[in-house]
Design a protein around this motif. Structure first.
Motif, PDB file in Angstrom:
ATOM      1  N   ARG A  38      63.918 -26.420  -9.198  1.00 57.48           N
ATOM      2  CA  ARG A  38      65.298 -26.356  -9.701  1.00 57.48           C
ATOM      3  C   ARG A  38      65.664 -24.939 -10.126  1.00 57.48           C
ATOM      4  O   ARG A  38      66.802 -24.514  -9.974  1.00 57.48           O
ATOM      5  N   ILE A  39      64.678 -24.223 -10.673  1.00 54.61           N
ATOM      6  CA  ILE A  39      64.924 -22.833 -11.038  1.00 54.61           C
ATOM      7  C   ILE A  39      65.136 -21.999  -9.777  1.00 54.61           C
ATOM      8  O   ILE A  39      66.062 -21.181  -9.714  1.00 54.61           O
ATOM      9  N   LEU A  40      64.297 -22.207  -8.778  1.00 48.40           N
ATOM     10  CA  LEU A  40      64.438 -21.455  -7.521  1.00 48.40           C
ATOM     11  C   LEU A  40      65.762 -21.750  -6.821  1.00 48.40           C
ATOM     12  O   LEU A  40      66.346 -20.861  -6.195  1.00 48.40           O
ATOM     13  N   ALA A  41      66.232 -22.979  -6.950  1.00 49.10           N
ATOM     14  CA  ALA A  41      67.520 -23.342  -6.355  1.00 49.10           C
ATOM     15  C   ALA A  41      68.693 -22.879  -7.216  1.00 49.10           C
ATOM     16  O   ALA A  41      69.851 -23.050  -6.836  1.00 49.10           O
ATOM     17  N   ARG A  42      68.367 -22.294  -8.372  1.00 44.21           N
ATOM     18  CA  ARG A  42      69.376 -21.826  -9.336  1.00 44.21           C
ATOM     19  C   ARG A  42      70.299 -22.983  -9.727  1.00 44.21           C
ATOM     20  O   ARG A  42      71.500 -22.826  -9.910  1.00 44.21           O
ATOM     21  N   ASN A  43      69.704 -24.139  -9.854  1.00 41.87           N
ATOM     22  CA  ASN A  43      70.384 -25.378 -10.201  1.00 41.87           C
ATOM     23  C   ASN A  43      70.402 -25.505 -11.727  1.00 41.87           C
ATOM     24  O   ASN A  43      69.382 -25.834 -12.321  1.00 41.87           O
ATOM     25  N   ASN A  44      71.540 -25.241 -12.354  1.00 37.81           N
ATOM     26  CA  ASN A  44      71.649 -25.250 -13.806  1.00 37.81           C
ATOM     27  C   ASN A  44      70.525 -24.387 -14.394  1.00 37.81           C
ATOM     28  O   ASN A  44      69.698 -24.848 -15.175  1.00 37.81           O
ATOM     29  N   LEU A  45      70.502 -23.134 -13.997  1.00 34.18           N
ATOM     30  CA  LEU A  45      69.405 -22.206 -14.269  1.00 34.18           C
ATOM     31  C   LEU A  45      69.051 -22.098 -15.748  1.00 34.18           C
ATOM     32  O   LEU A  45      67.869 -22.134 -16.111  1.00 34.18           O
ATOM     33  N   LYS A  46      70.057 -22.006 -16.588  1.00 34.00           N
ATOM     34  CA  LYS A  46      69.793 -21.827 -18.016  1.00 34.00           C
ATOM     35  C   LYS A  46      69.016 -23.022 -18.579  1.00 34.00           C
ATOM     36  O   LYS A  46      68.037 -22.855 -19.306  1.00 34.00           O
ATOM     37  N   LEU A  47      69.440 -24.228 -18.247  1.00 29.57           N
ATOM     38  CA  LEU A  47      68.770 -25.436 -18.723  1.00 29.57           C
ATOM     39  C   LEU A  47      67.340 -25.515 -18.217  1.00 29.57           C
ATOM     40  O   LEU A  47      66.402 -25.701 -18.989  1.00 29.57           O
ATOM     41  N   TRP A  48      67.143 -25.370 -16.905  1.00 19.77           N
ATOM     42  CA  TRP A  48      65.808 -25.549 -16.334  1.00 19.77           C
ATOM     43  C   TRP A  48      64.865 -24.426 -16.710  1.00 19.77           C
ATOM     44  O   TRP A  48      63.658 -24.634 -16.842  1.00 19.77           O
ATOM     45  N   HIS A  49      65.387 -23.242 -16.926  1.00 20.52           N
ATOM     46  CA  HIS A  49      64.548 -22.144 -17.407  1.00 20.52           C
ATOM     47  C   HIS A  49      64.063 -22.443 -18.827  1.00 20.52           C
ATOM     48  O   HIS A  49      62.895 -22.219 -19.158  1.00 20.52           O
ATOM     49  N   ALA A  50      64.948 -22.974 -19.651  1.00 20.16           N
ATOM     50  CA  ALA A  50      64.558 -23.336 -21.025  1.00 20.16           C
ATOM     51  C   ALA A  50      63.537 -24.471 -21.018  1.00 20.16           C
ATOM     52  O   ALA A  50      62.557 -24.440 -21.777  1.00 20.16           O
ATOM     53  N   VAL A  51      63.738 -25.469 -20.164  1.00 18.04           N
ATOM     54  CA  VAL A  51      62.779 -26.581 -20.061  1.00 18.04           C
ATOM     55  C   VAL A  51      61.419 -26.057 -19.595  1.00 18.04           C
ATOM     56  O   VAL A  51      60.379 -26.392 -20.165  1.00 18.04           O
ATOM     57  N   GLY A  52      61.430 -25.218 -18.553  1.00 16.86           N
ATOM     58  CA  GLY A  52      60.179 -24.658 -18.044  1.00 16.86           C
ATOM     59  C   GLY A  52      59.468 -23.795 -19.068  1.00 16.86           C
ATOM     60  O   GLY A  52      58.243 -23.867 -19.215  1.00 16.86           O
ATOM     61  N   SER A  53      60.234 -22.996 -19.799  1.00 18.17           N
ATOM     62  CA  SER A  53      59.635 -22.152 -20.839  1.00 18.17           C
ATOM     63  C   SER A  53      59.018 -23.008 -21.948  1.00 18.17           C
ATOM     64  O   SER A  53      57.929 -22.713 -22.440  1.00 18.17           O
ATOM     65  N   GLY A  54      59.721 -24.068 -22.318  1.00 11.18           N
ATOM     66  CA  GLY A  54      59.186 -24.969 -23.341  1.00 11.18           C
ATOM     67  C   GLY A  54      57.912 -25.667 -22.885  1.00 11.18           C
ATOM     68  O   GLY A  54      56.960 -25.816 -23.655  1.00 11.18           O
ATOM     69  N   MET A  55      57.892 -26.070 -21.627  1.00  3.42           N
ATOM     70  CA  MET A  55      56.699 -26.721 -21.083  1.00  3.42           C
ATOM     71  C   MET A  55      55.531 -25.737 -21.014  1.00  3.42           C
ATOM     72  O   MET A  55      54.385 -26.091 -21.307  1.00  3.42           O
ATOM     73  N   TYR A  56      55.807 -24.510 -20.647  1.00  2.00           N
ATOM     74  CA  TYR A  56      54.766 -23.482 -20.583  1.00  2.00           C
ATOM     75  C   TYR A  56      54.216 -23.214 -21.986  1.00  2.00           C
ATOM     76  O   TYR A  56      53.000 -23.129 -22.178  1.00  2.00           O
ATOM     77  N   LEU A  57      55.106 -23.090 -22.956  1.00  2.00           N
ATOM     78  CA  LEU A  57      54.685 -22.855 -24.335  1.00  2.00           C
ATOM     79  C   LEU A  57      53.869 -24.033 -24.865  1.00  2.00           C
ATOM     80  O   LEU A  57      52.867 -23.841 -25.557  1.00  2.00           O
ATOM     81  N   ALA A  58      54.274 -25.250 -24.524  1.00  2.00           N
ATOM     82  CA  ALA A  58      53.514 -26.437 -24.944  1.00  2.00           C
ATOM     83  C   ALA A  58      52.126 -26.448 -24.311  1.00  2.00           C
ATOM     84  O   ALA A  58      51.125 -26.758 -24.970  1.00  2.00           O
ATOM     85  N   GLN A  59      52.044 -26.100 -23.026  1.00  2.00           N
ATOM     86  CA  GLN A  59      50.747 -26.026 -22.357  1.00  2.00           C
ATOM     87  C   GLN A  59      49.867 -24.970 -23.029  1.00  2.00           C
ATOM     88  O   GLN A  59      48.683 -25.184 -23.261  1.00  2.00           O
ATOM     89  N   TRP A  60      50.454 -23.842 -23.344  1.00  2.00           N
ATOM     90  CA  TRP A  60      49.733 -22.768 -24.032  1.00  2.00           C
ATOM     91  C   TRP A  60      49.205 -23.258 -25.384  1.00  2.00           C
ATOM     92  O   TRP A  60      48.042 -23.016 -25.729  1.00  2.00           O
TER      93      TRP A  60
END
Length: 141
Positions: free
Chosen positions: A100-122
């Motif tokens: 979804r980020i690569l497709a630039r599909n609601n980029l702000k939302l999916w970037h925030a979700v991905g960042s949160g998931m990365y931080l949670a994994q960390w």
């Protein structure tokens, strides 16, 4: 020996997440000039990080599975839970969020979700590493 190798795997997983997410990717955006080029590079780094997570996570699950001789100790159950959730986050980030980020599909939302998931994994791998370290130190002494 197995305990030290497992600790090394956990530290490699956490360290690779730390280096990629908090050093290399921000530096790429600062130095590469074009956000599109930096974003594509970051996407490739995060894809590689997913493979590191899968390798370390599966090896650690195998290690903790070998610890389950007579039932499951609470510490082993917690470790397995941390690993499984961290692996699920890595896989969801790679196969659900990243496209979804690569497709630039609601980029702000999916970037925030991905960042949160990365931080949670960390954070999950940090807790796993923290919980594993004291027992390895006691045996080494």
């Amino acid at each position: 020996m197995k305990d030290r190798f497992a600790l090394l795997l956990a530290s490699f997983w956490w360290g690779s997440l730390t280096t990629t997410g908090f050093l290399v990717v921000p530096m790429a955006f600062a130095k590469l000039g074009s956000p599109v080029v930096a974003g594509n590079f970051a996407g490739q780094l995060f894809a590689a990080q997913t493979w590191v997570a899968l390798g370390c996570g599966i090896a650690l699950l195998t290690y903790f599975r070998s610890k389950m001789v007579d039932g499951v100790a609470p510490a082993v159950r917690i470790a397995i839970s941390l690993i499984v959730v961290a692996l699920l986050l890595a896989l969801m980030q790679e196969y659900a969020v990243s496209p979804r980020i690569l497709a630039r599909n609601n980029l702000k939302l999916w970037h925030a979700v991905g960042s949160g998931m990365y931080l949670a994994q960390w954070a999950l791998t940090a807790v796993l590493l923290w919980r594993m370290a004291p027992s390895a130190q006691k045996r080494a002494a």
